[in-house]
Motif scaffolding. Structure first.
Motif, short mmCIF file in Angstrom:
data_model
loop_
_atom_site.label_atom_id
_atom_site.label_comp_id
_atom_site.label_asym_id
_atom_site.label_seq_id
_atom_site.Cartn_x
_atom_site.Cartn_y
_atom_site.Cartn_z
N LEU A 204 -20.04 73.53 -38.08
CA LEU A 204 -18.90 73.52 -39.00
C LEU A 204 -18.97 72.25 -39.85
CD1 LEU A 204 -16.18 74.25 -36.28
CD2 LEU A 204 -17.60 75.92 -37.46
N TYR A 205 -18.72 72.41 -41.16
CA TYR A 205 -18.71 71.22 -42.01
C TYR A 205 -17.69 71.37 -43.12
CZ TYR A 205 -20.19 66.82 -43.82
OH TYR A 205 -20.19 65.50 -44.20
N PRO A 206 -16.82 70.35 -43.34
CA PRO A 206 -16.71 69.13 -42.55
C PRO A 206 -16.44 69.45 -41.08
CG PRO A 206 -15.40 68.96 -44.57
CD PRO A 206 -15.83 70.37 -44.46
N TYR A 207 -17.06 68.68 -40.21
CA TYR A 207 -16.94 68.91 -38.77
C TYR A 207 -15.52 68.58 -38.31
CZ TYR A 207 -18.10 63.94 -39.05
OH TYR A 207 -18.13 62.60 -39.40
N PRO A 208 -15.08 69.08 -37.16
CA PRO A 208 -13.72 68.85 -36.68
C PRO A 208 -13.36 67.36 -36.60
CG PRO A 208 -14.77 70.56 -35.40
CD PRO A 208 -15.83 70.00 -36.29
N ASP A 209 -12.19 67.04 -37.14
CA ASP A 209 -11.62 65.69 -37.16
C ASP A 209 -12.41 64.72 -38.04
OD1 ASP A 209 -9.56 66.43 -35.36
OD2 ASP A 209 -10.93 66.17 -33.68
N ALA A 210 -13.21 65.23 -38.94
CA ALA A 210 -13.94 64.37 -39.87
C ALA A 210 -12.96 63.60 -40.76
CB ALA A 210 -14.88 65.20 -40.73
N GLU A 302 -12.82 83.21 -38.55
CA GLU A 302 -12.99 84.25 -37.54
C GLU A 302 -14.10 85.19 -37.97
OE1 GLU A 302 -10.40 87.86 -35.49
OE2 GLU A 302 -9.34 86.13 -36.35
N ALA A 303 -14.96 85.55 -37.03
CA ALA A 303 -16.06 86.48 -37.30
C ALA A 303 -16.43 87.23 -36.03
CB ALA A 303 -17.28 85.70 -37.83
N VAL A 304 -17.19 88.30 -36.22
CA VAL A 304 -17.75 89.02 -35.08
C VAL A 304 -19.26 88.78 -35.12
CG1 VAL A 304 -18.16 91.26 -34.02
CG2 VAL A 304 -15.94 90.76 -35.08
N ALA A 305 -19.76 88.10 -34.08
CA ALA A 305 -21.17 87.72 -34.02
C ALA A 305 -21.84 88.44 -32.86
CB ALA A 305 -21.30 86.21 -33.85
N ASP A 306 -22.80 89.30 -33.19
CA ASP A 306 -23.50 90.10 -32.18
C ASP A 306 -22.52 90.82 -31.25
OD1 ASP A 306 -25.85 89.20 -33.29
OD2 ASP A 306 -26.13 87.60 -31.82
N GLY A 307 -21.44 91.33 -31.85
CA GLY A 307 -20.46 92.12 -31.10
C GLY A 307 -19.37 91.31 -30.44
N LYS A 308 -19.46 89.99 -30.47
CA LYS A 308 -18.44 89.14 -29.83
C LYS A 308 -17.62 88.42 -30.89
CE LYS A 308 -21.11 88.33 -25.61
NZ LYS A 308 -21.72 87.29 -24.71
N ARG A 309 -16.30 88.32 -30.66
CA ARG A 309 -15.41 87.66 -31.61
C ARG A 309 -15.53 86.14 -31.49
NH1 ARG A 309 -11.64 89.80 -34.82
NH2 ARG A 309 -11.99 91.81 -33.77
N LYS A 311 -13.76 82.69 -32.93
CA LYS A 311 -12.62 82.12 -33.66
C LYS A 311 -12.68 80.60 -33.61
CE LYS A 311 -8.57 84.06 -33.33
NZ LYS A 311 -7.30 84.59 -32.77
N LYS A 312 -12.52 79.96 -34.75
CA LYS A 312 -12.53 78.51 -34.82
C LYS A 312 -11.37 78.03 -35.69
CE LYS A 312 -16.22 77.68 -32.39
NZ LYS A 312 -16.19 76.85 -31.16
N SER A 313 -10.71 76.96 -35.24
CA SER A 313 -9.65 76.32 -36.00
C SER A 313 -9.84 74.82 -35.88
CB SER A 313 -8.28 76.74 -35.45
OG SER A 313 -7.24 76.07 -36.15
N TRP A 314 -9.92 74.13 -37.00
CA TRP A 314 -10.14 72.68 -36.96
C TRP A 314 -9.56 72.00 -38.19
CZ3 TRP A 314 -13.71 76.07 -38.80
CH2 TRP A 314 -14.45 75.71 -39.94
N GLU A 315 -9.54 70.66 -38.15
CA GLU A 315 -8.95 69.87 -39.23
C GLU A 315 -9.92 68.81 -39.71
OE1 GLU A 315 -5.57 68.34 -37.23
OE2 GLU A 315 -4.37 70.19 -37.44
N PHE A 316 -9.76 68.40 -40.96
CA PHE A 316 -10.49 67.26 -41.52
C PHE A 316 -9.58 66.56 -42.52
CE2 PHE A 316 -11.44 70.72 -44.46
CZ PHE A 316 -11.34 70.12 -45.71
N THR A 317 -9.89 65.31 -42.83
CA THR A 317 -9.05 64.51 -43.72
C THR A 317 -9.87 63.95 -44.87
OG1 THR A 317 -7.65 63.88 -41.84
CG2 THR A 317 -7.44 62.57 -43.86
N THR A 318 -9.36 64.11 -46.07
CA THR A 318 -10.05 63.58 -47.25
C THR A 318 -9.84 62.07 -47.36
OG1 THR A 318 -8.14 64.12 -48.63
CG2 THR A 318 -9.95 65.72 -48.56
#
Length: 402
Positions: A204-210, A302-309, A311-318
């Protein structure tokens, strides 16, 4: 005299080596925070990168190709140049910036450019060469920074003298300096996957808490948002091909600090990328308006990857520039500022083509571009009741000192 020249050359070489080391450290810190292994330095790749940086400055050019017969020519393509420098494999990638001030600034700009970001966040590569050249002359191109990225395992394969030909085995040709050196495709893919498996399954980019993420993206070649000159910083998700084969996107959303969705955006995928640079495992959310300074943003994916769900939720600050920040939105603005103070004037874009052109000032205002919409202004130490005027396009700012 000869001894003095030798000492100067050695000193310059030491400084350049330290700059390369610091730049690699910065790039590797980003890769590690994103879940990728560090790039190892490679002197032959350094040599190729440096030669192309010299060529670009000498010829006042920007791009990945050189013209035979021109001064400084060491190869038409990045692959040609790394072979010339003694590297064994043609399987390399190259990133370039011109007219950036430092390696740090160059790397930041390349990470804002989505196609070039994916080069730096590559799963397959594990070594790199860096080269730069700067000039104090007043000319169109005053600096060039070049990055050549390769794979230790593939380079070692190319050093193998030969493989015995077998029926039913597919071989890769024209991968090595010796074009007749055939590499079994399964072996080649196996070496690539051995590097991939050392990295995270998802980047993930920006990576979580960047922190200190630039709020803006301008242009790159090719341009993912044709016609736009200024937009928001891209958010990207990459699935590691060592662990995933098929991904179907379900949701990709961006929210500001108040929880309001940034709806003016474009989702780029393999299927709608006009330049065909995205793989089927790469996704990007491109905000169509630049983001705000010093603001926290939240991403939901959110995506389905090779049949599995997944889910990612994260934050970054400018990032927030150093100095008192003033957002300029009106045609005419008056500000009261302290003598000798450093202030930041952010001219909020009115459209996706609204960037600062030439500016004019009265008095001894010292101005520096922080980006193409933002100026750092150093006020004189003298008090002025009349004030100072700065004009940028159709907008003007009157600065009155006290």
């Amino acid at each position: 005299m000869l001894r003095l020249v030798v000492v100067l050359l050695l000193t310059f070489g030491t400084i350049e080596a330290k700059e390369n080391q610091a730049a690699l450290g910065y790039l590797n810190s980003i890769r590690q925070d994103a879940g990728l292994i560090k790039f190892k330095p490679n002197k032959k790749l350094d040599k190729a990168a440096k030669s192309h940086a010299n060529y670009l400055l000498r010829q006042q050019k920007n791009g990945h190709y050189e013209k035979k017969g021109w001064k400084g020519y060491t190869g038409k393509t990045p692959s040609d140049r790394v072979l010339k420098a003694g590297y064994a494999s043609k399987a390399v990638m190259e990133n370039i910036t011109v007219n950036t001030k430092t390696f740090h600034n160059s790397i930041d700009i390349l990470f804002a450019a989505i196609y070039h970001r994916f080069v730096f966040l590559n799963f397959d590569k594990d070594e790199i060469g860096l080269g730069s050249t700067l000039s104090k002359k007043k000319q169109r191109v005053i600096s060039s920074f070049v990055y050549n990225i390769g794979s230790t395992a593939i380079a070692k394969l190319c050093k193998t003298s030969s493989f015995f030909m077998q029926n039913g085995v597919y071989y890769m040709q024209n991968l090595c300096k010796n074009s007749s050196n055939l590499i079994p495709k399964d072996l080649y893919e196996g070496k690539k996957n051995s590097v991939r498996r050392k990295n995270s399954d998802l980047v993930l980019y920006p990576y979580p808490d960047a922190k200190n993420i630039p709020p803006v993206f301008y242009t790159e070649n090719p341009h993912p948002l044709p016609g736009s000159k200024v937009s928001g910083y891209p958010v990207s998700v990459q699935f590691n091909p060592a662990f995933y084969k098929k991904v179907k996107l379900k949701k990709f959303r961006l929210f500001d600090a108040e929880g309001k969705e940034i709806k003016k955006s474009k989702i780029l995928t393999h299927s709608n990328d006009k330049h065909h640079r995205f793989t089927k495992l790469q996704f990007a959310l491109m905000p169509l308006k630049r983001l705000e300074y010093g603001t926290m943003y939240k991403v939901e994916f959110e995506a389905v990857a090779d049949g599995k769900r997944v889910k990612k939720s994260w934050e970054f600050t400018t990032k927030k520039p150093k100095g008192t920040l003033h957002k300029i939105t009106k045609k005419k603005t008056t500000l009261k500022v302290k003598r000798g103070e450093k202030i930041v004037l952010y001219f909020e874009p009115g459209s996706n083509k609204d960037i600062l052109g030439r500016i004019s000032v009265t008095g001894k205002l010292v101005t520096t571009y922080l980006d193409q919409n933002t100026l750092l202004v150093t006020m004189p130490n003298k008090r002025s009741s009349r004030g100072y005027t700065l004009k940028a396009g159709k907008k003007s700012v009157t600065l009155i000192t006290y």
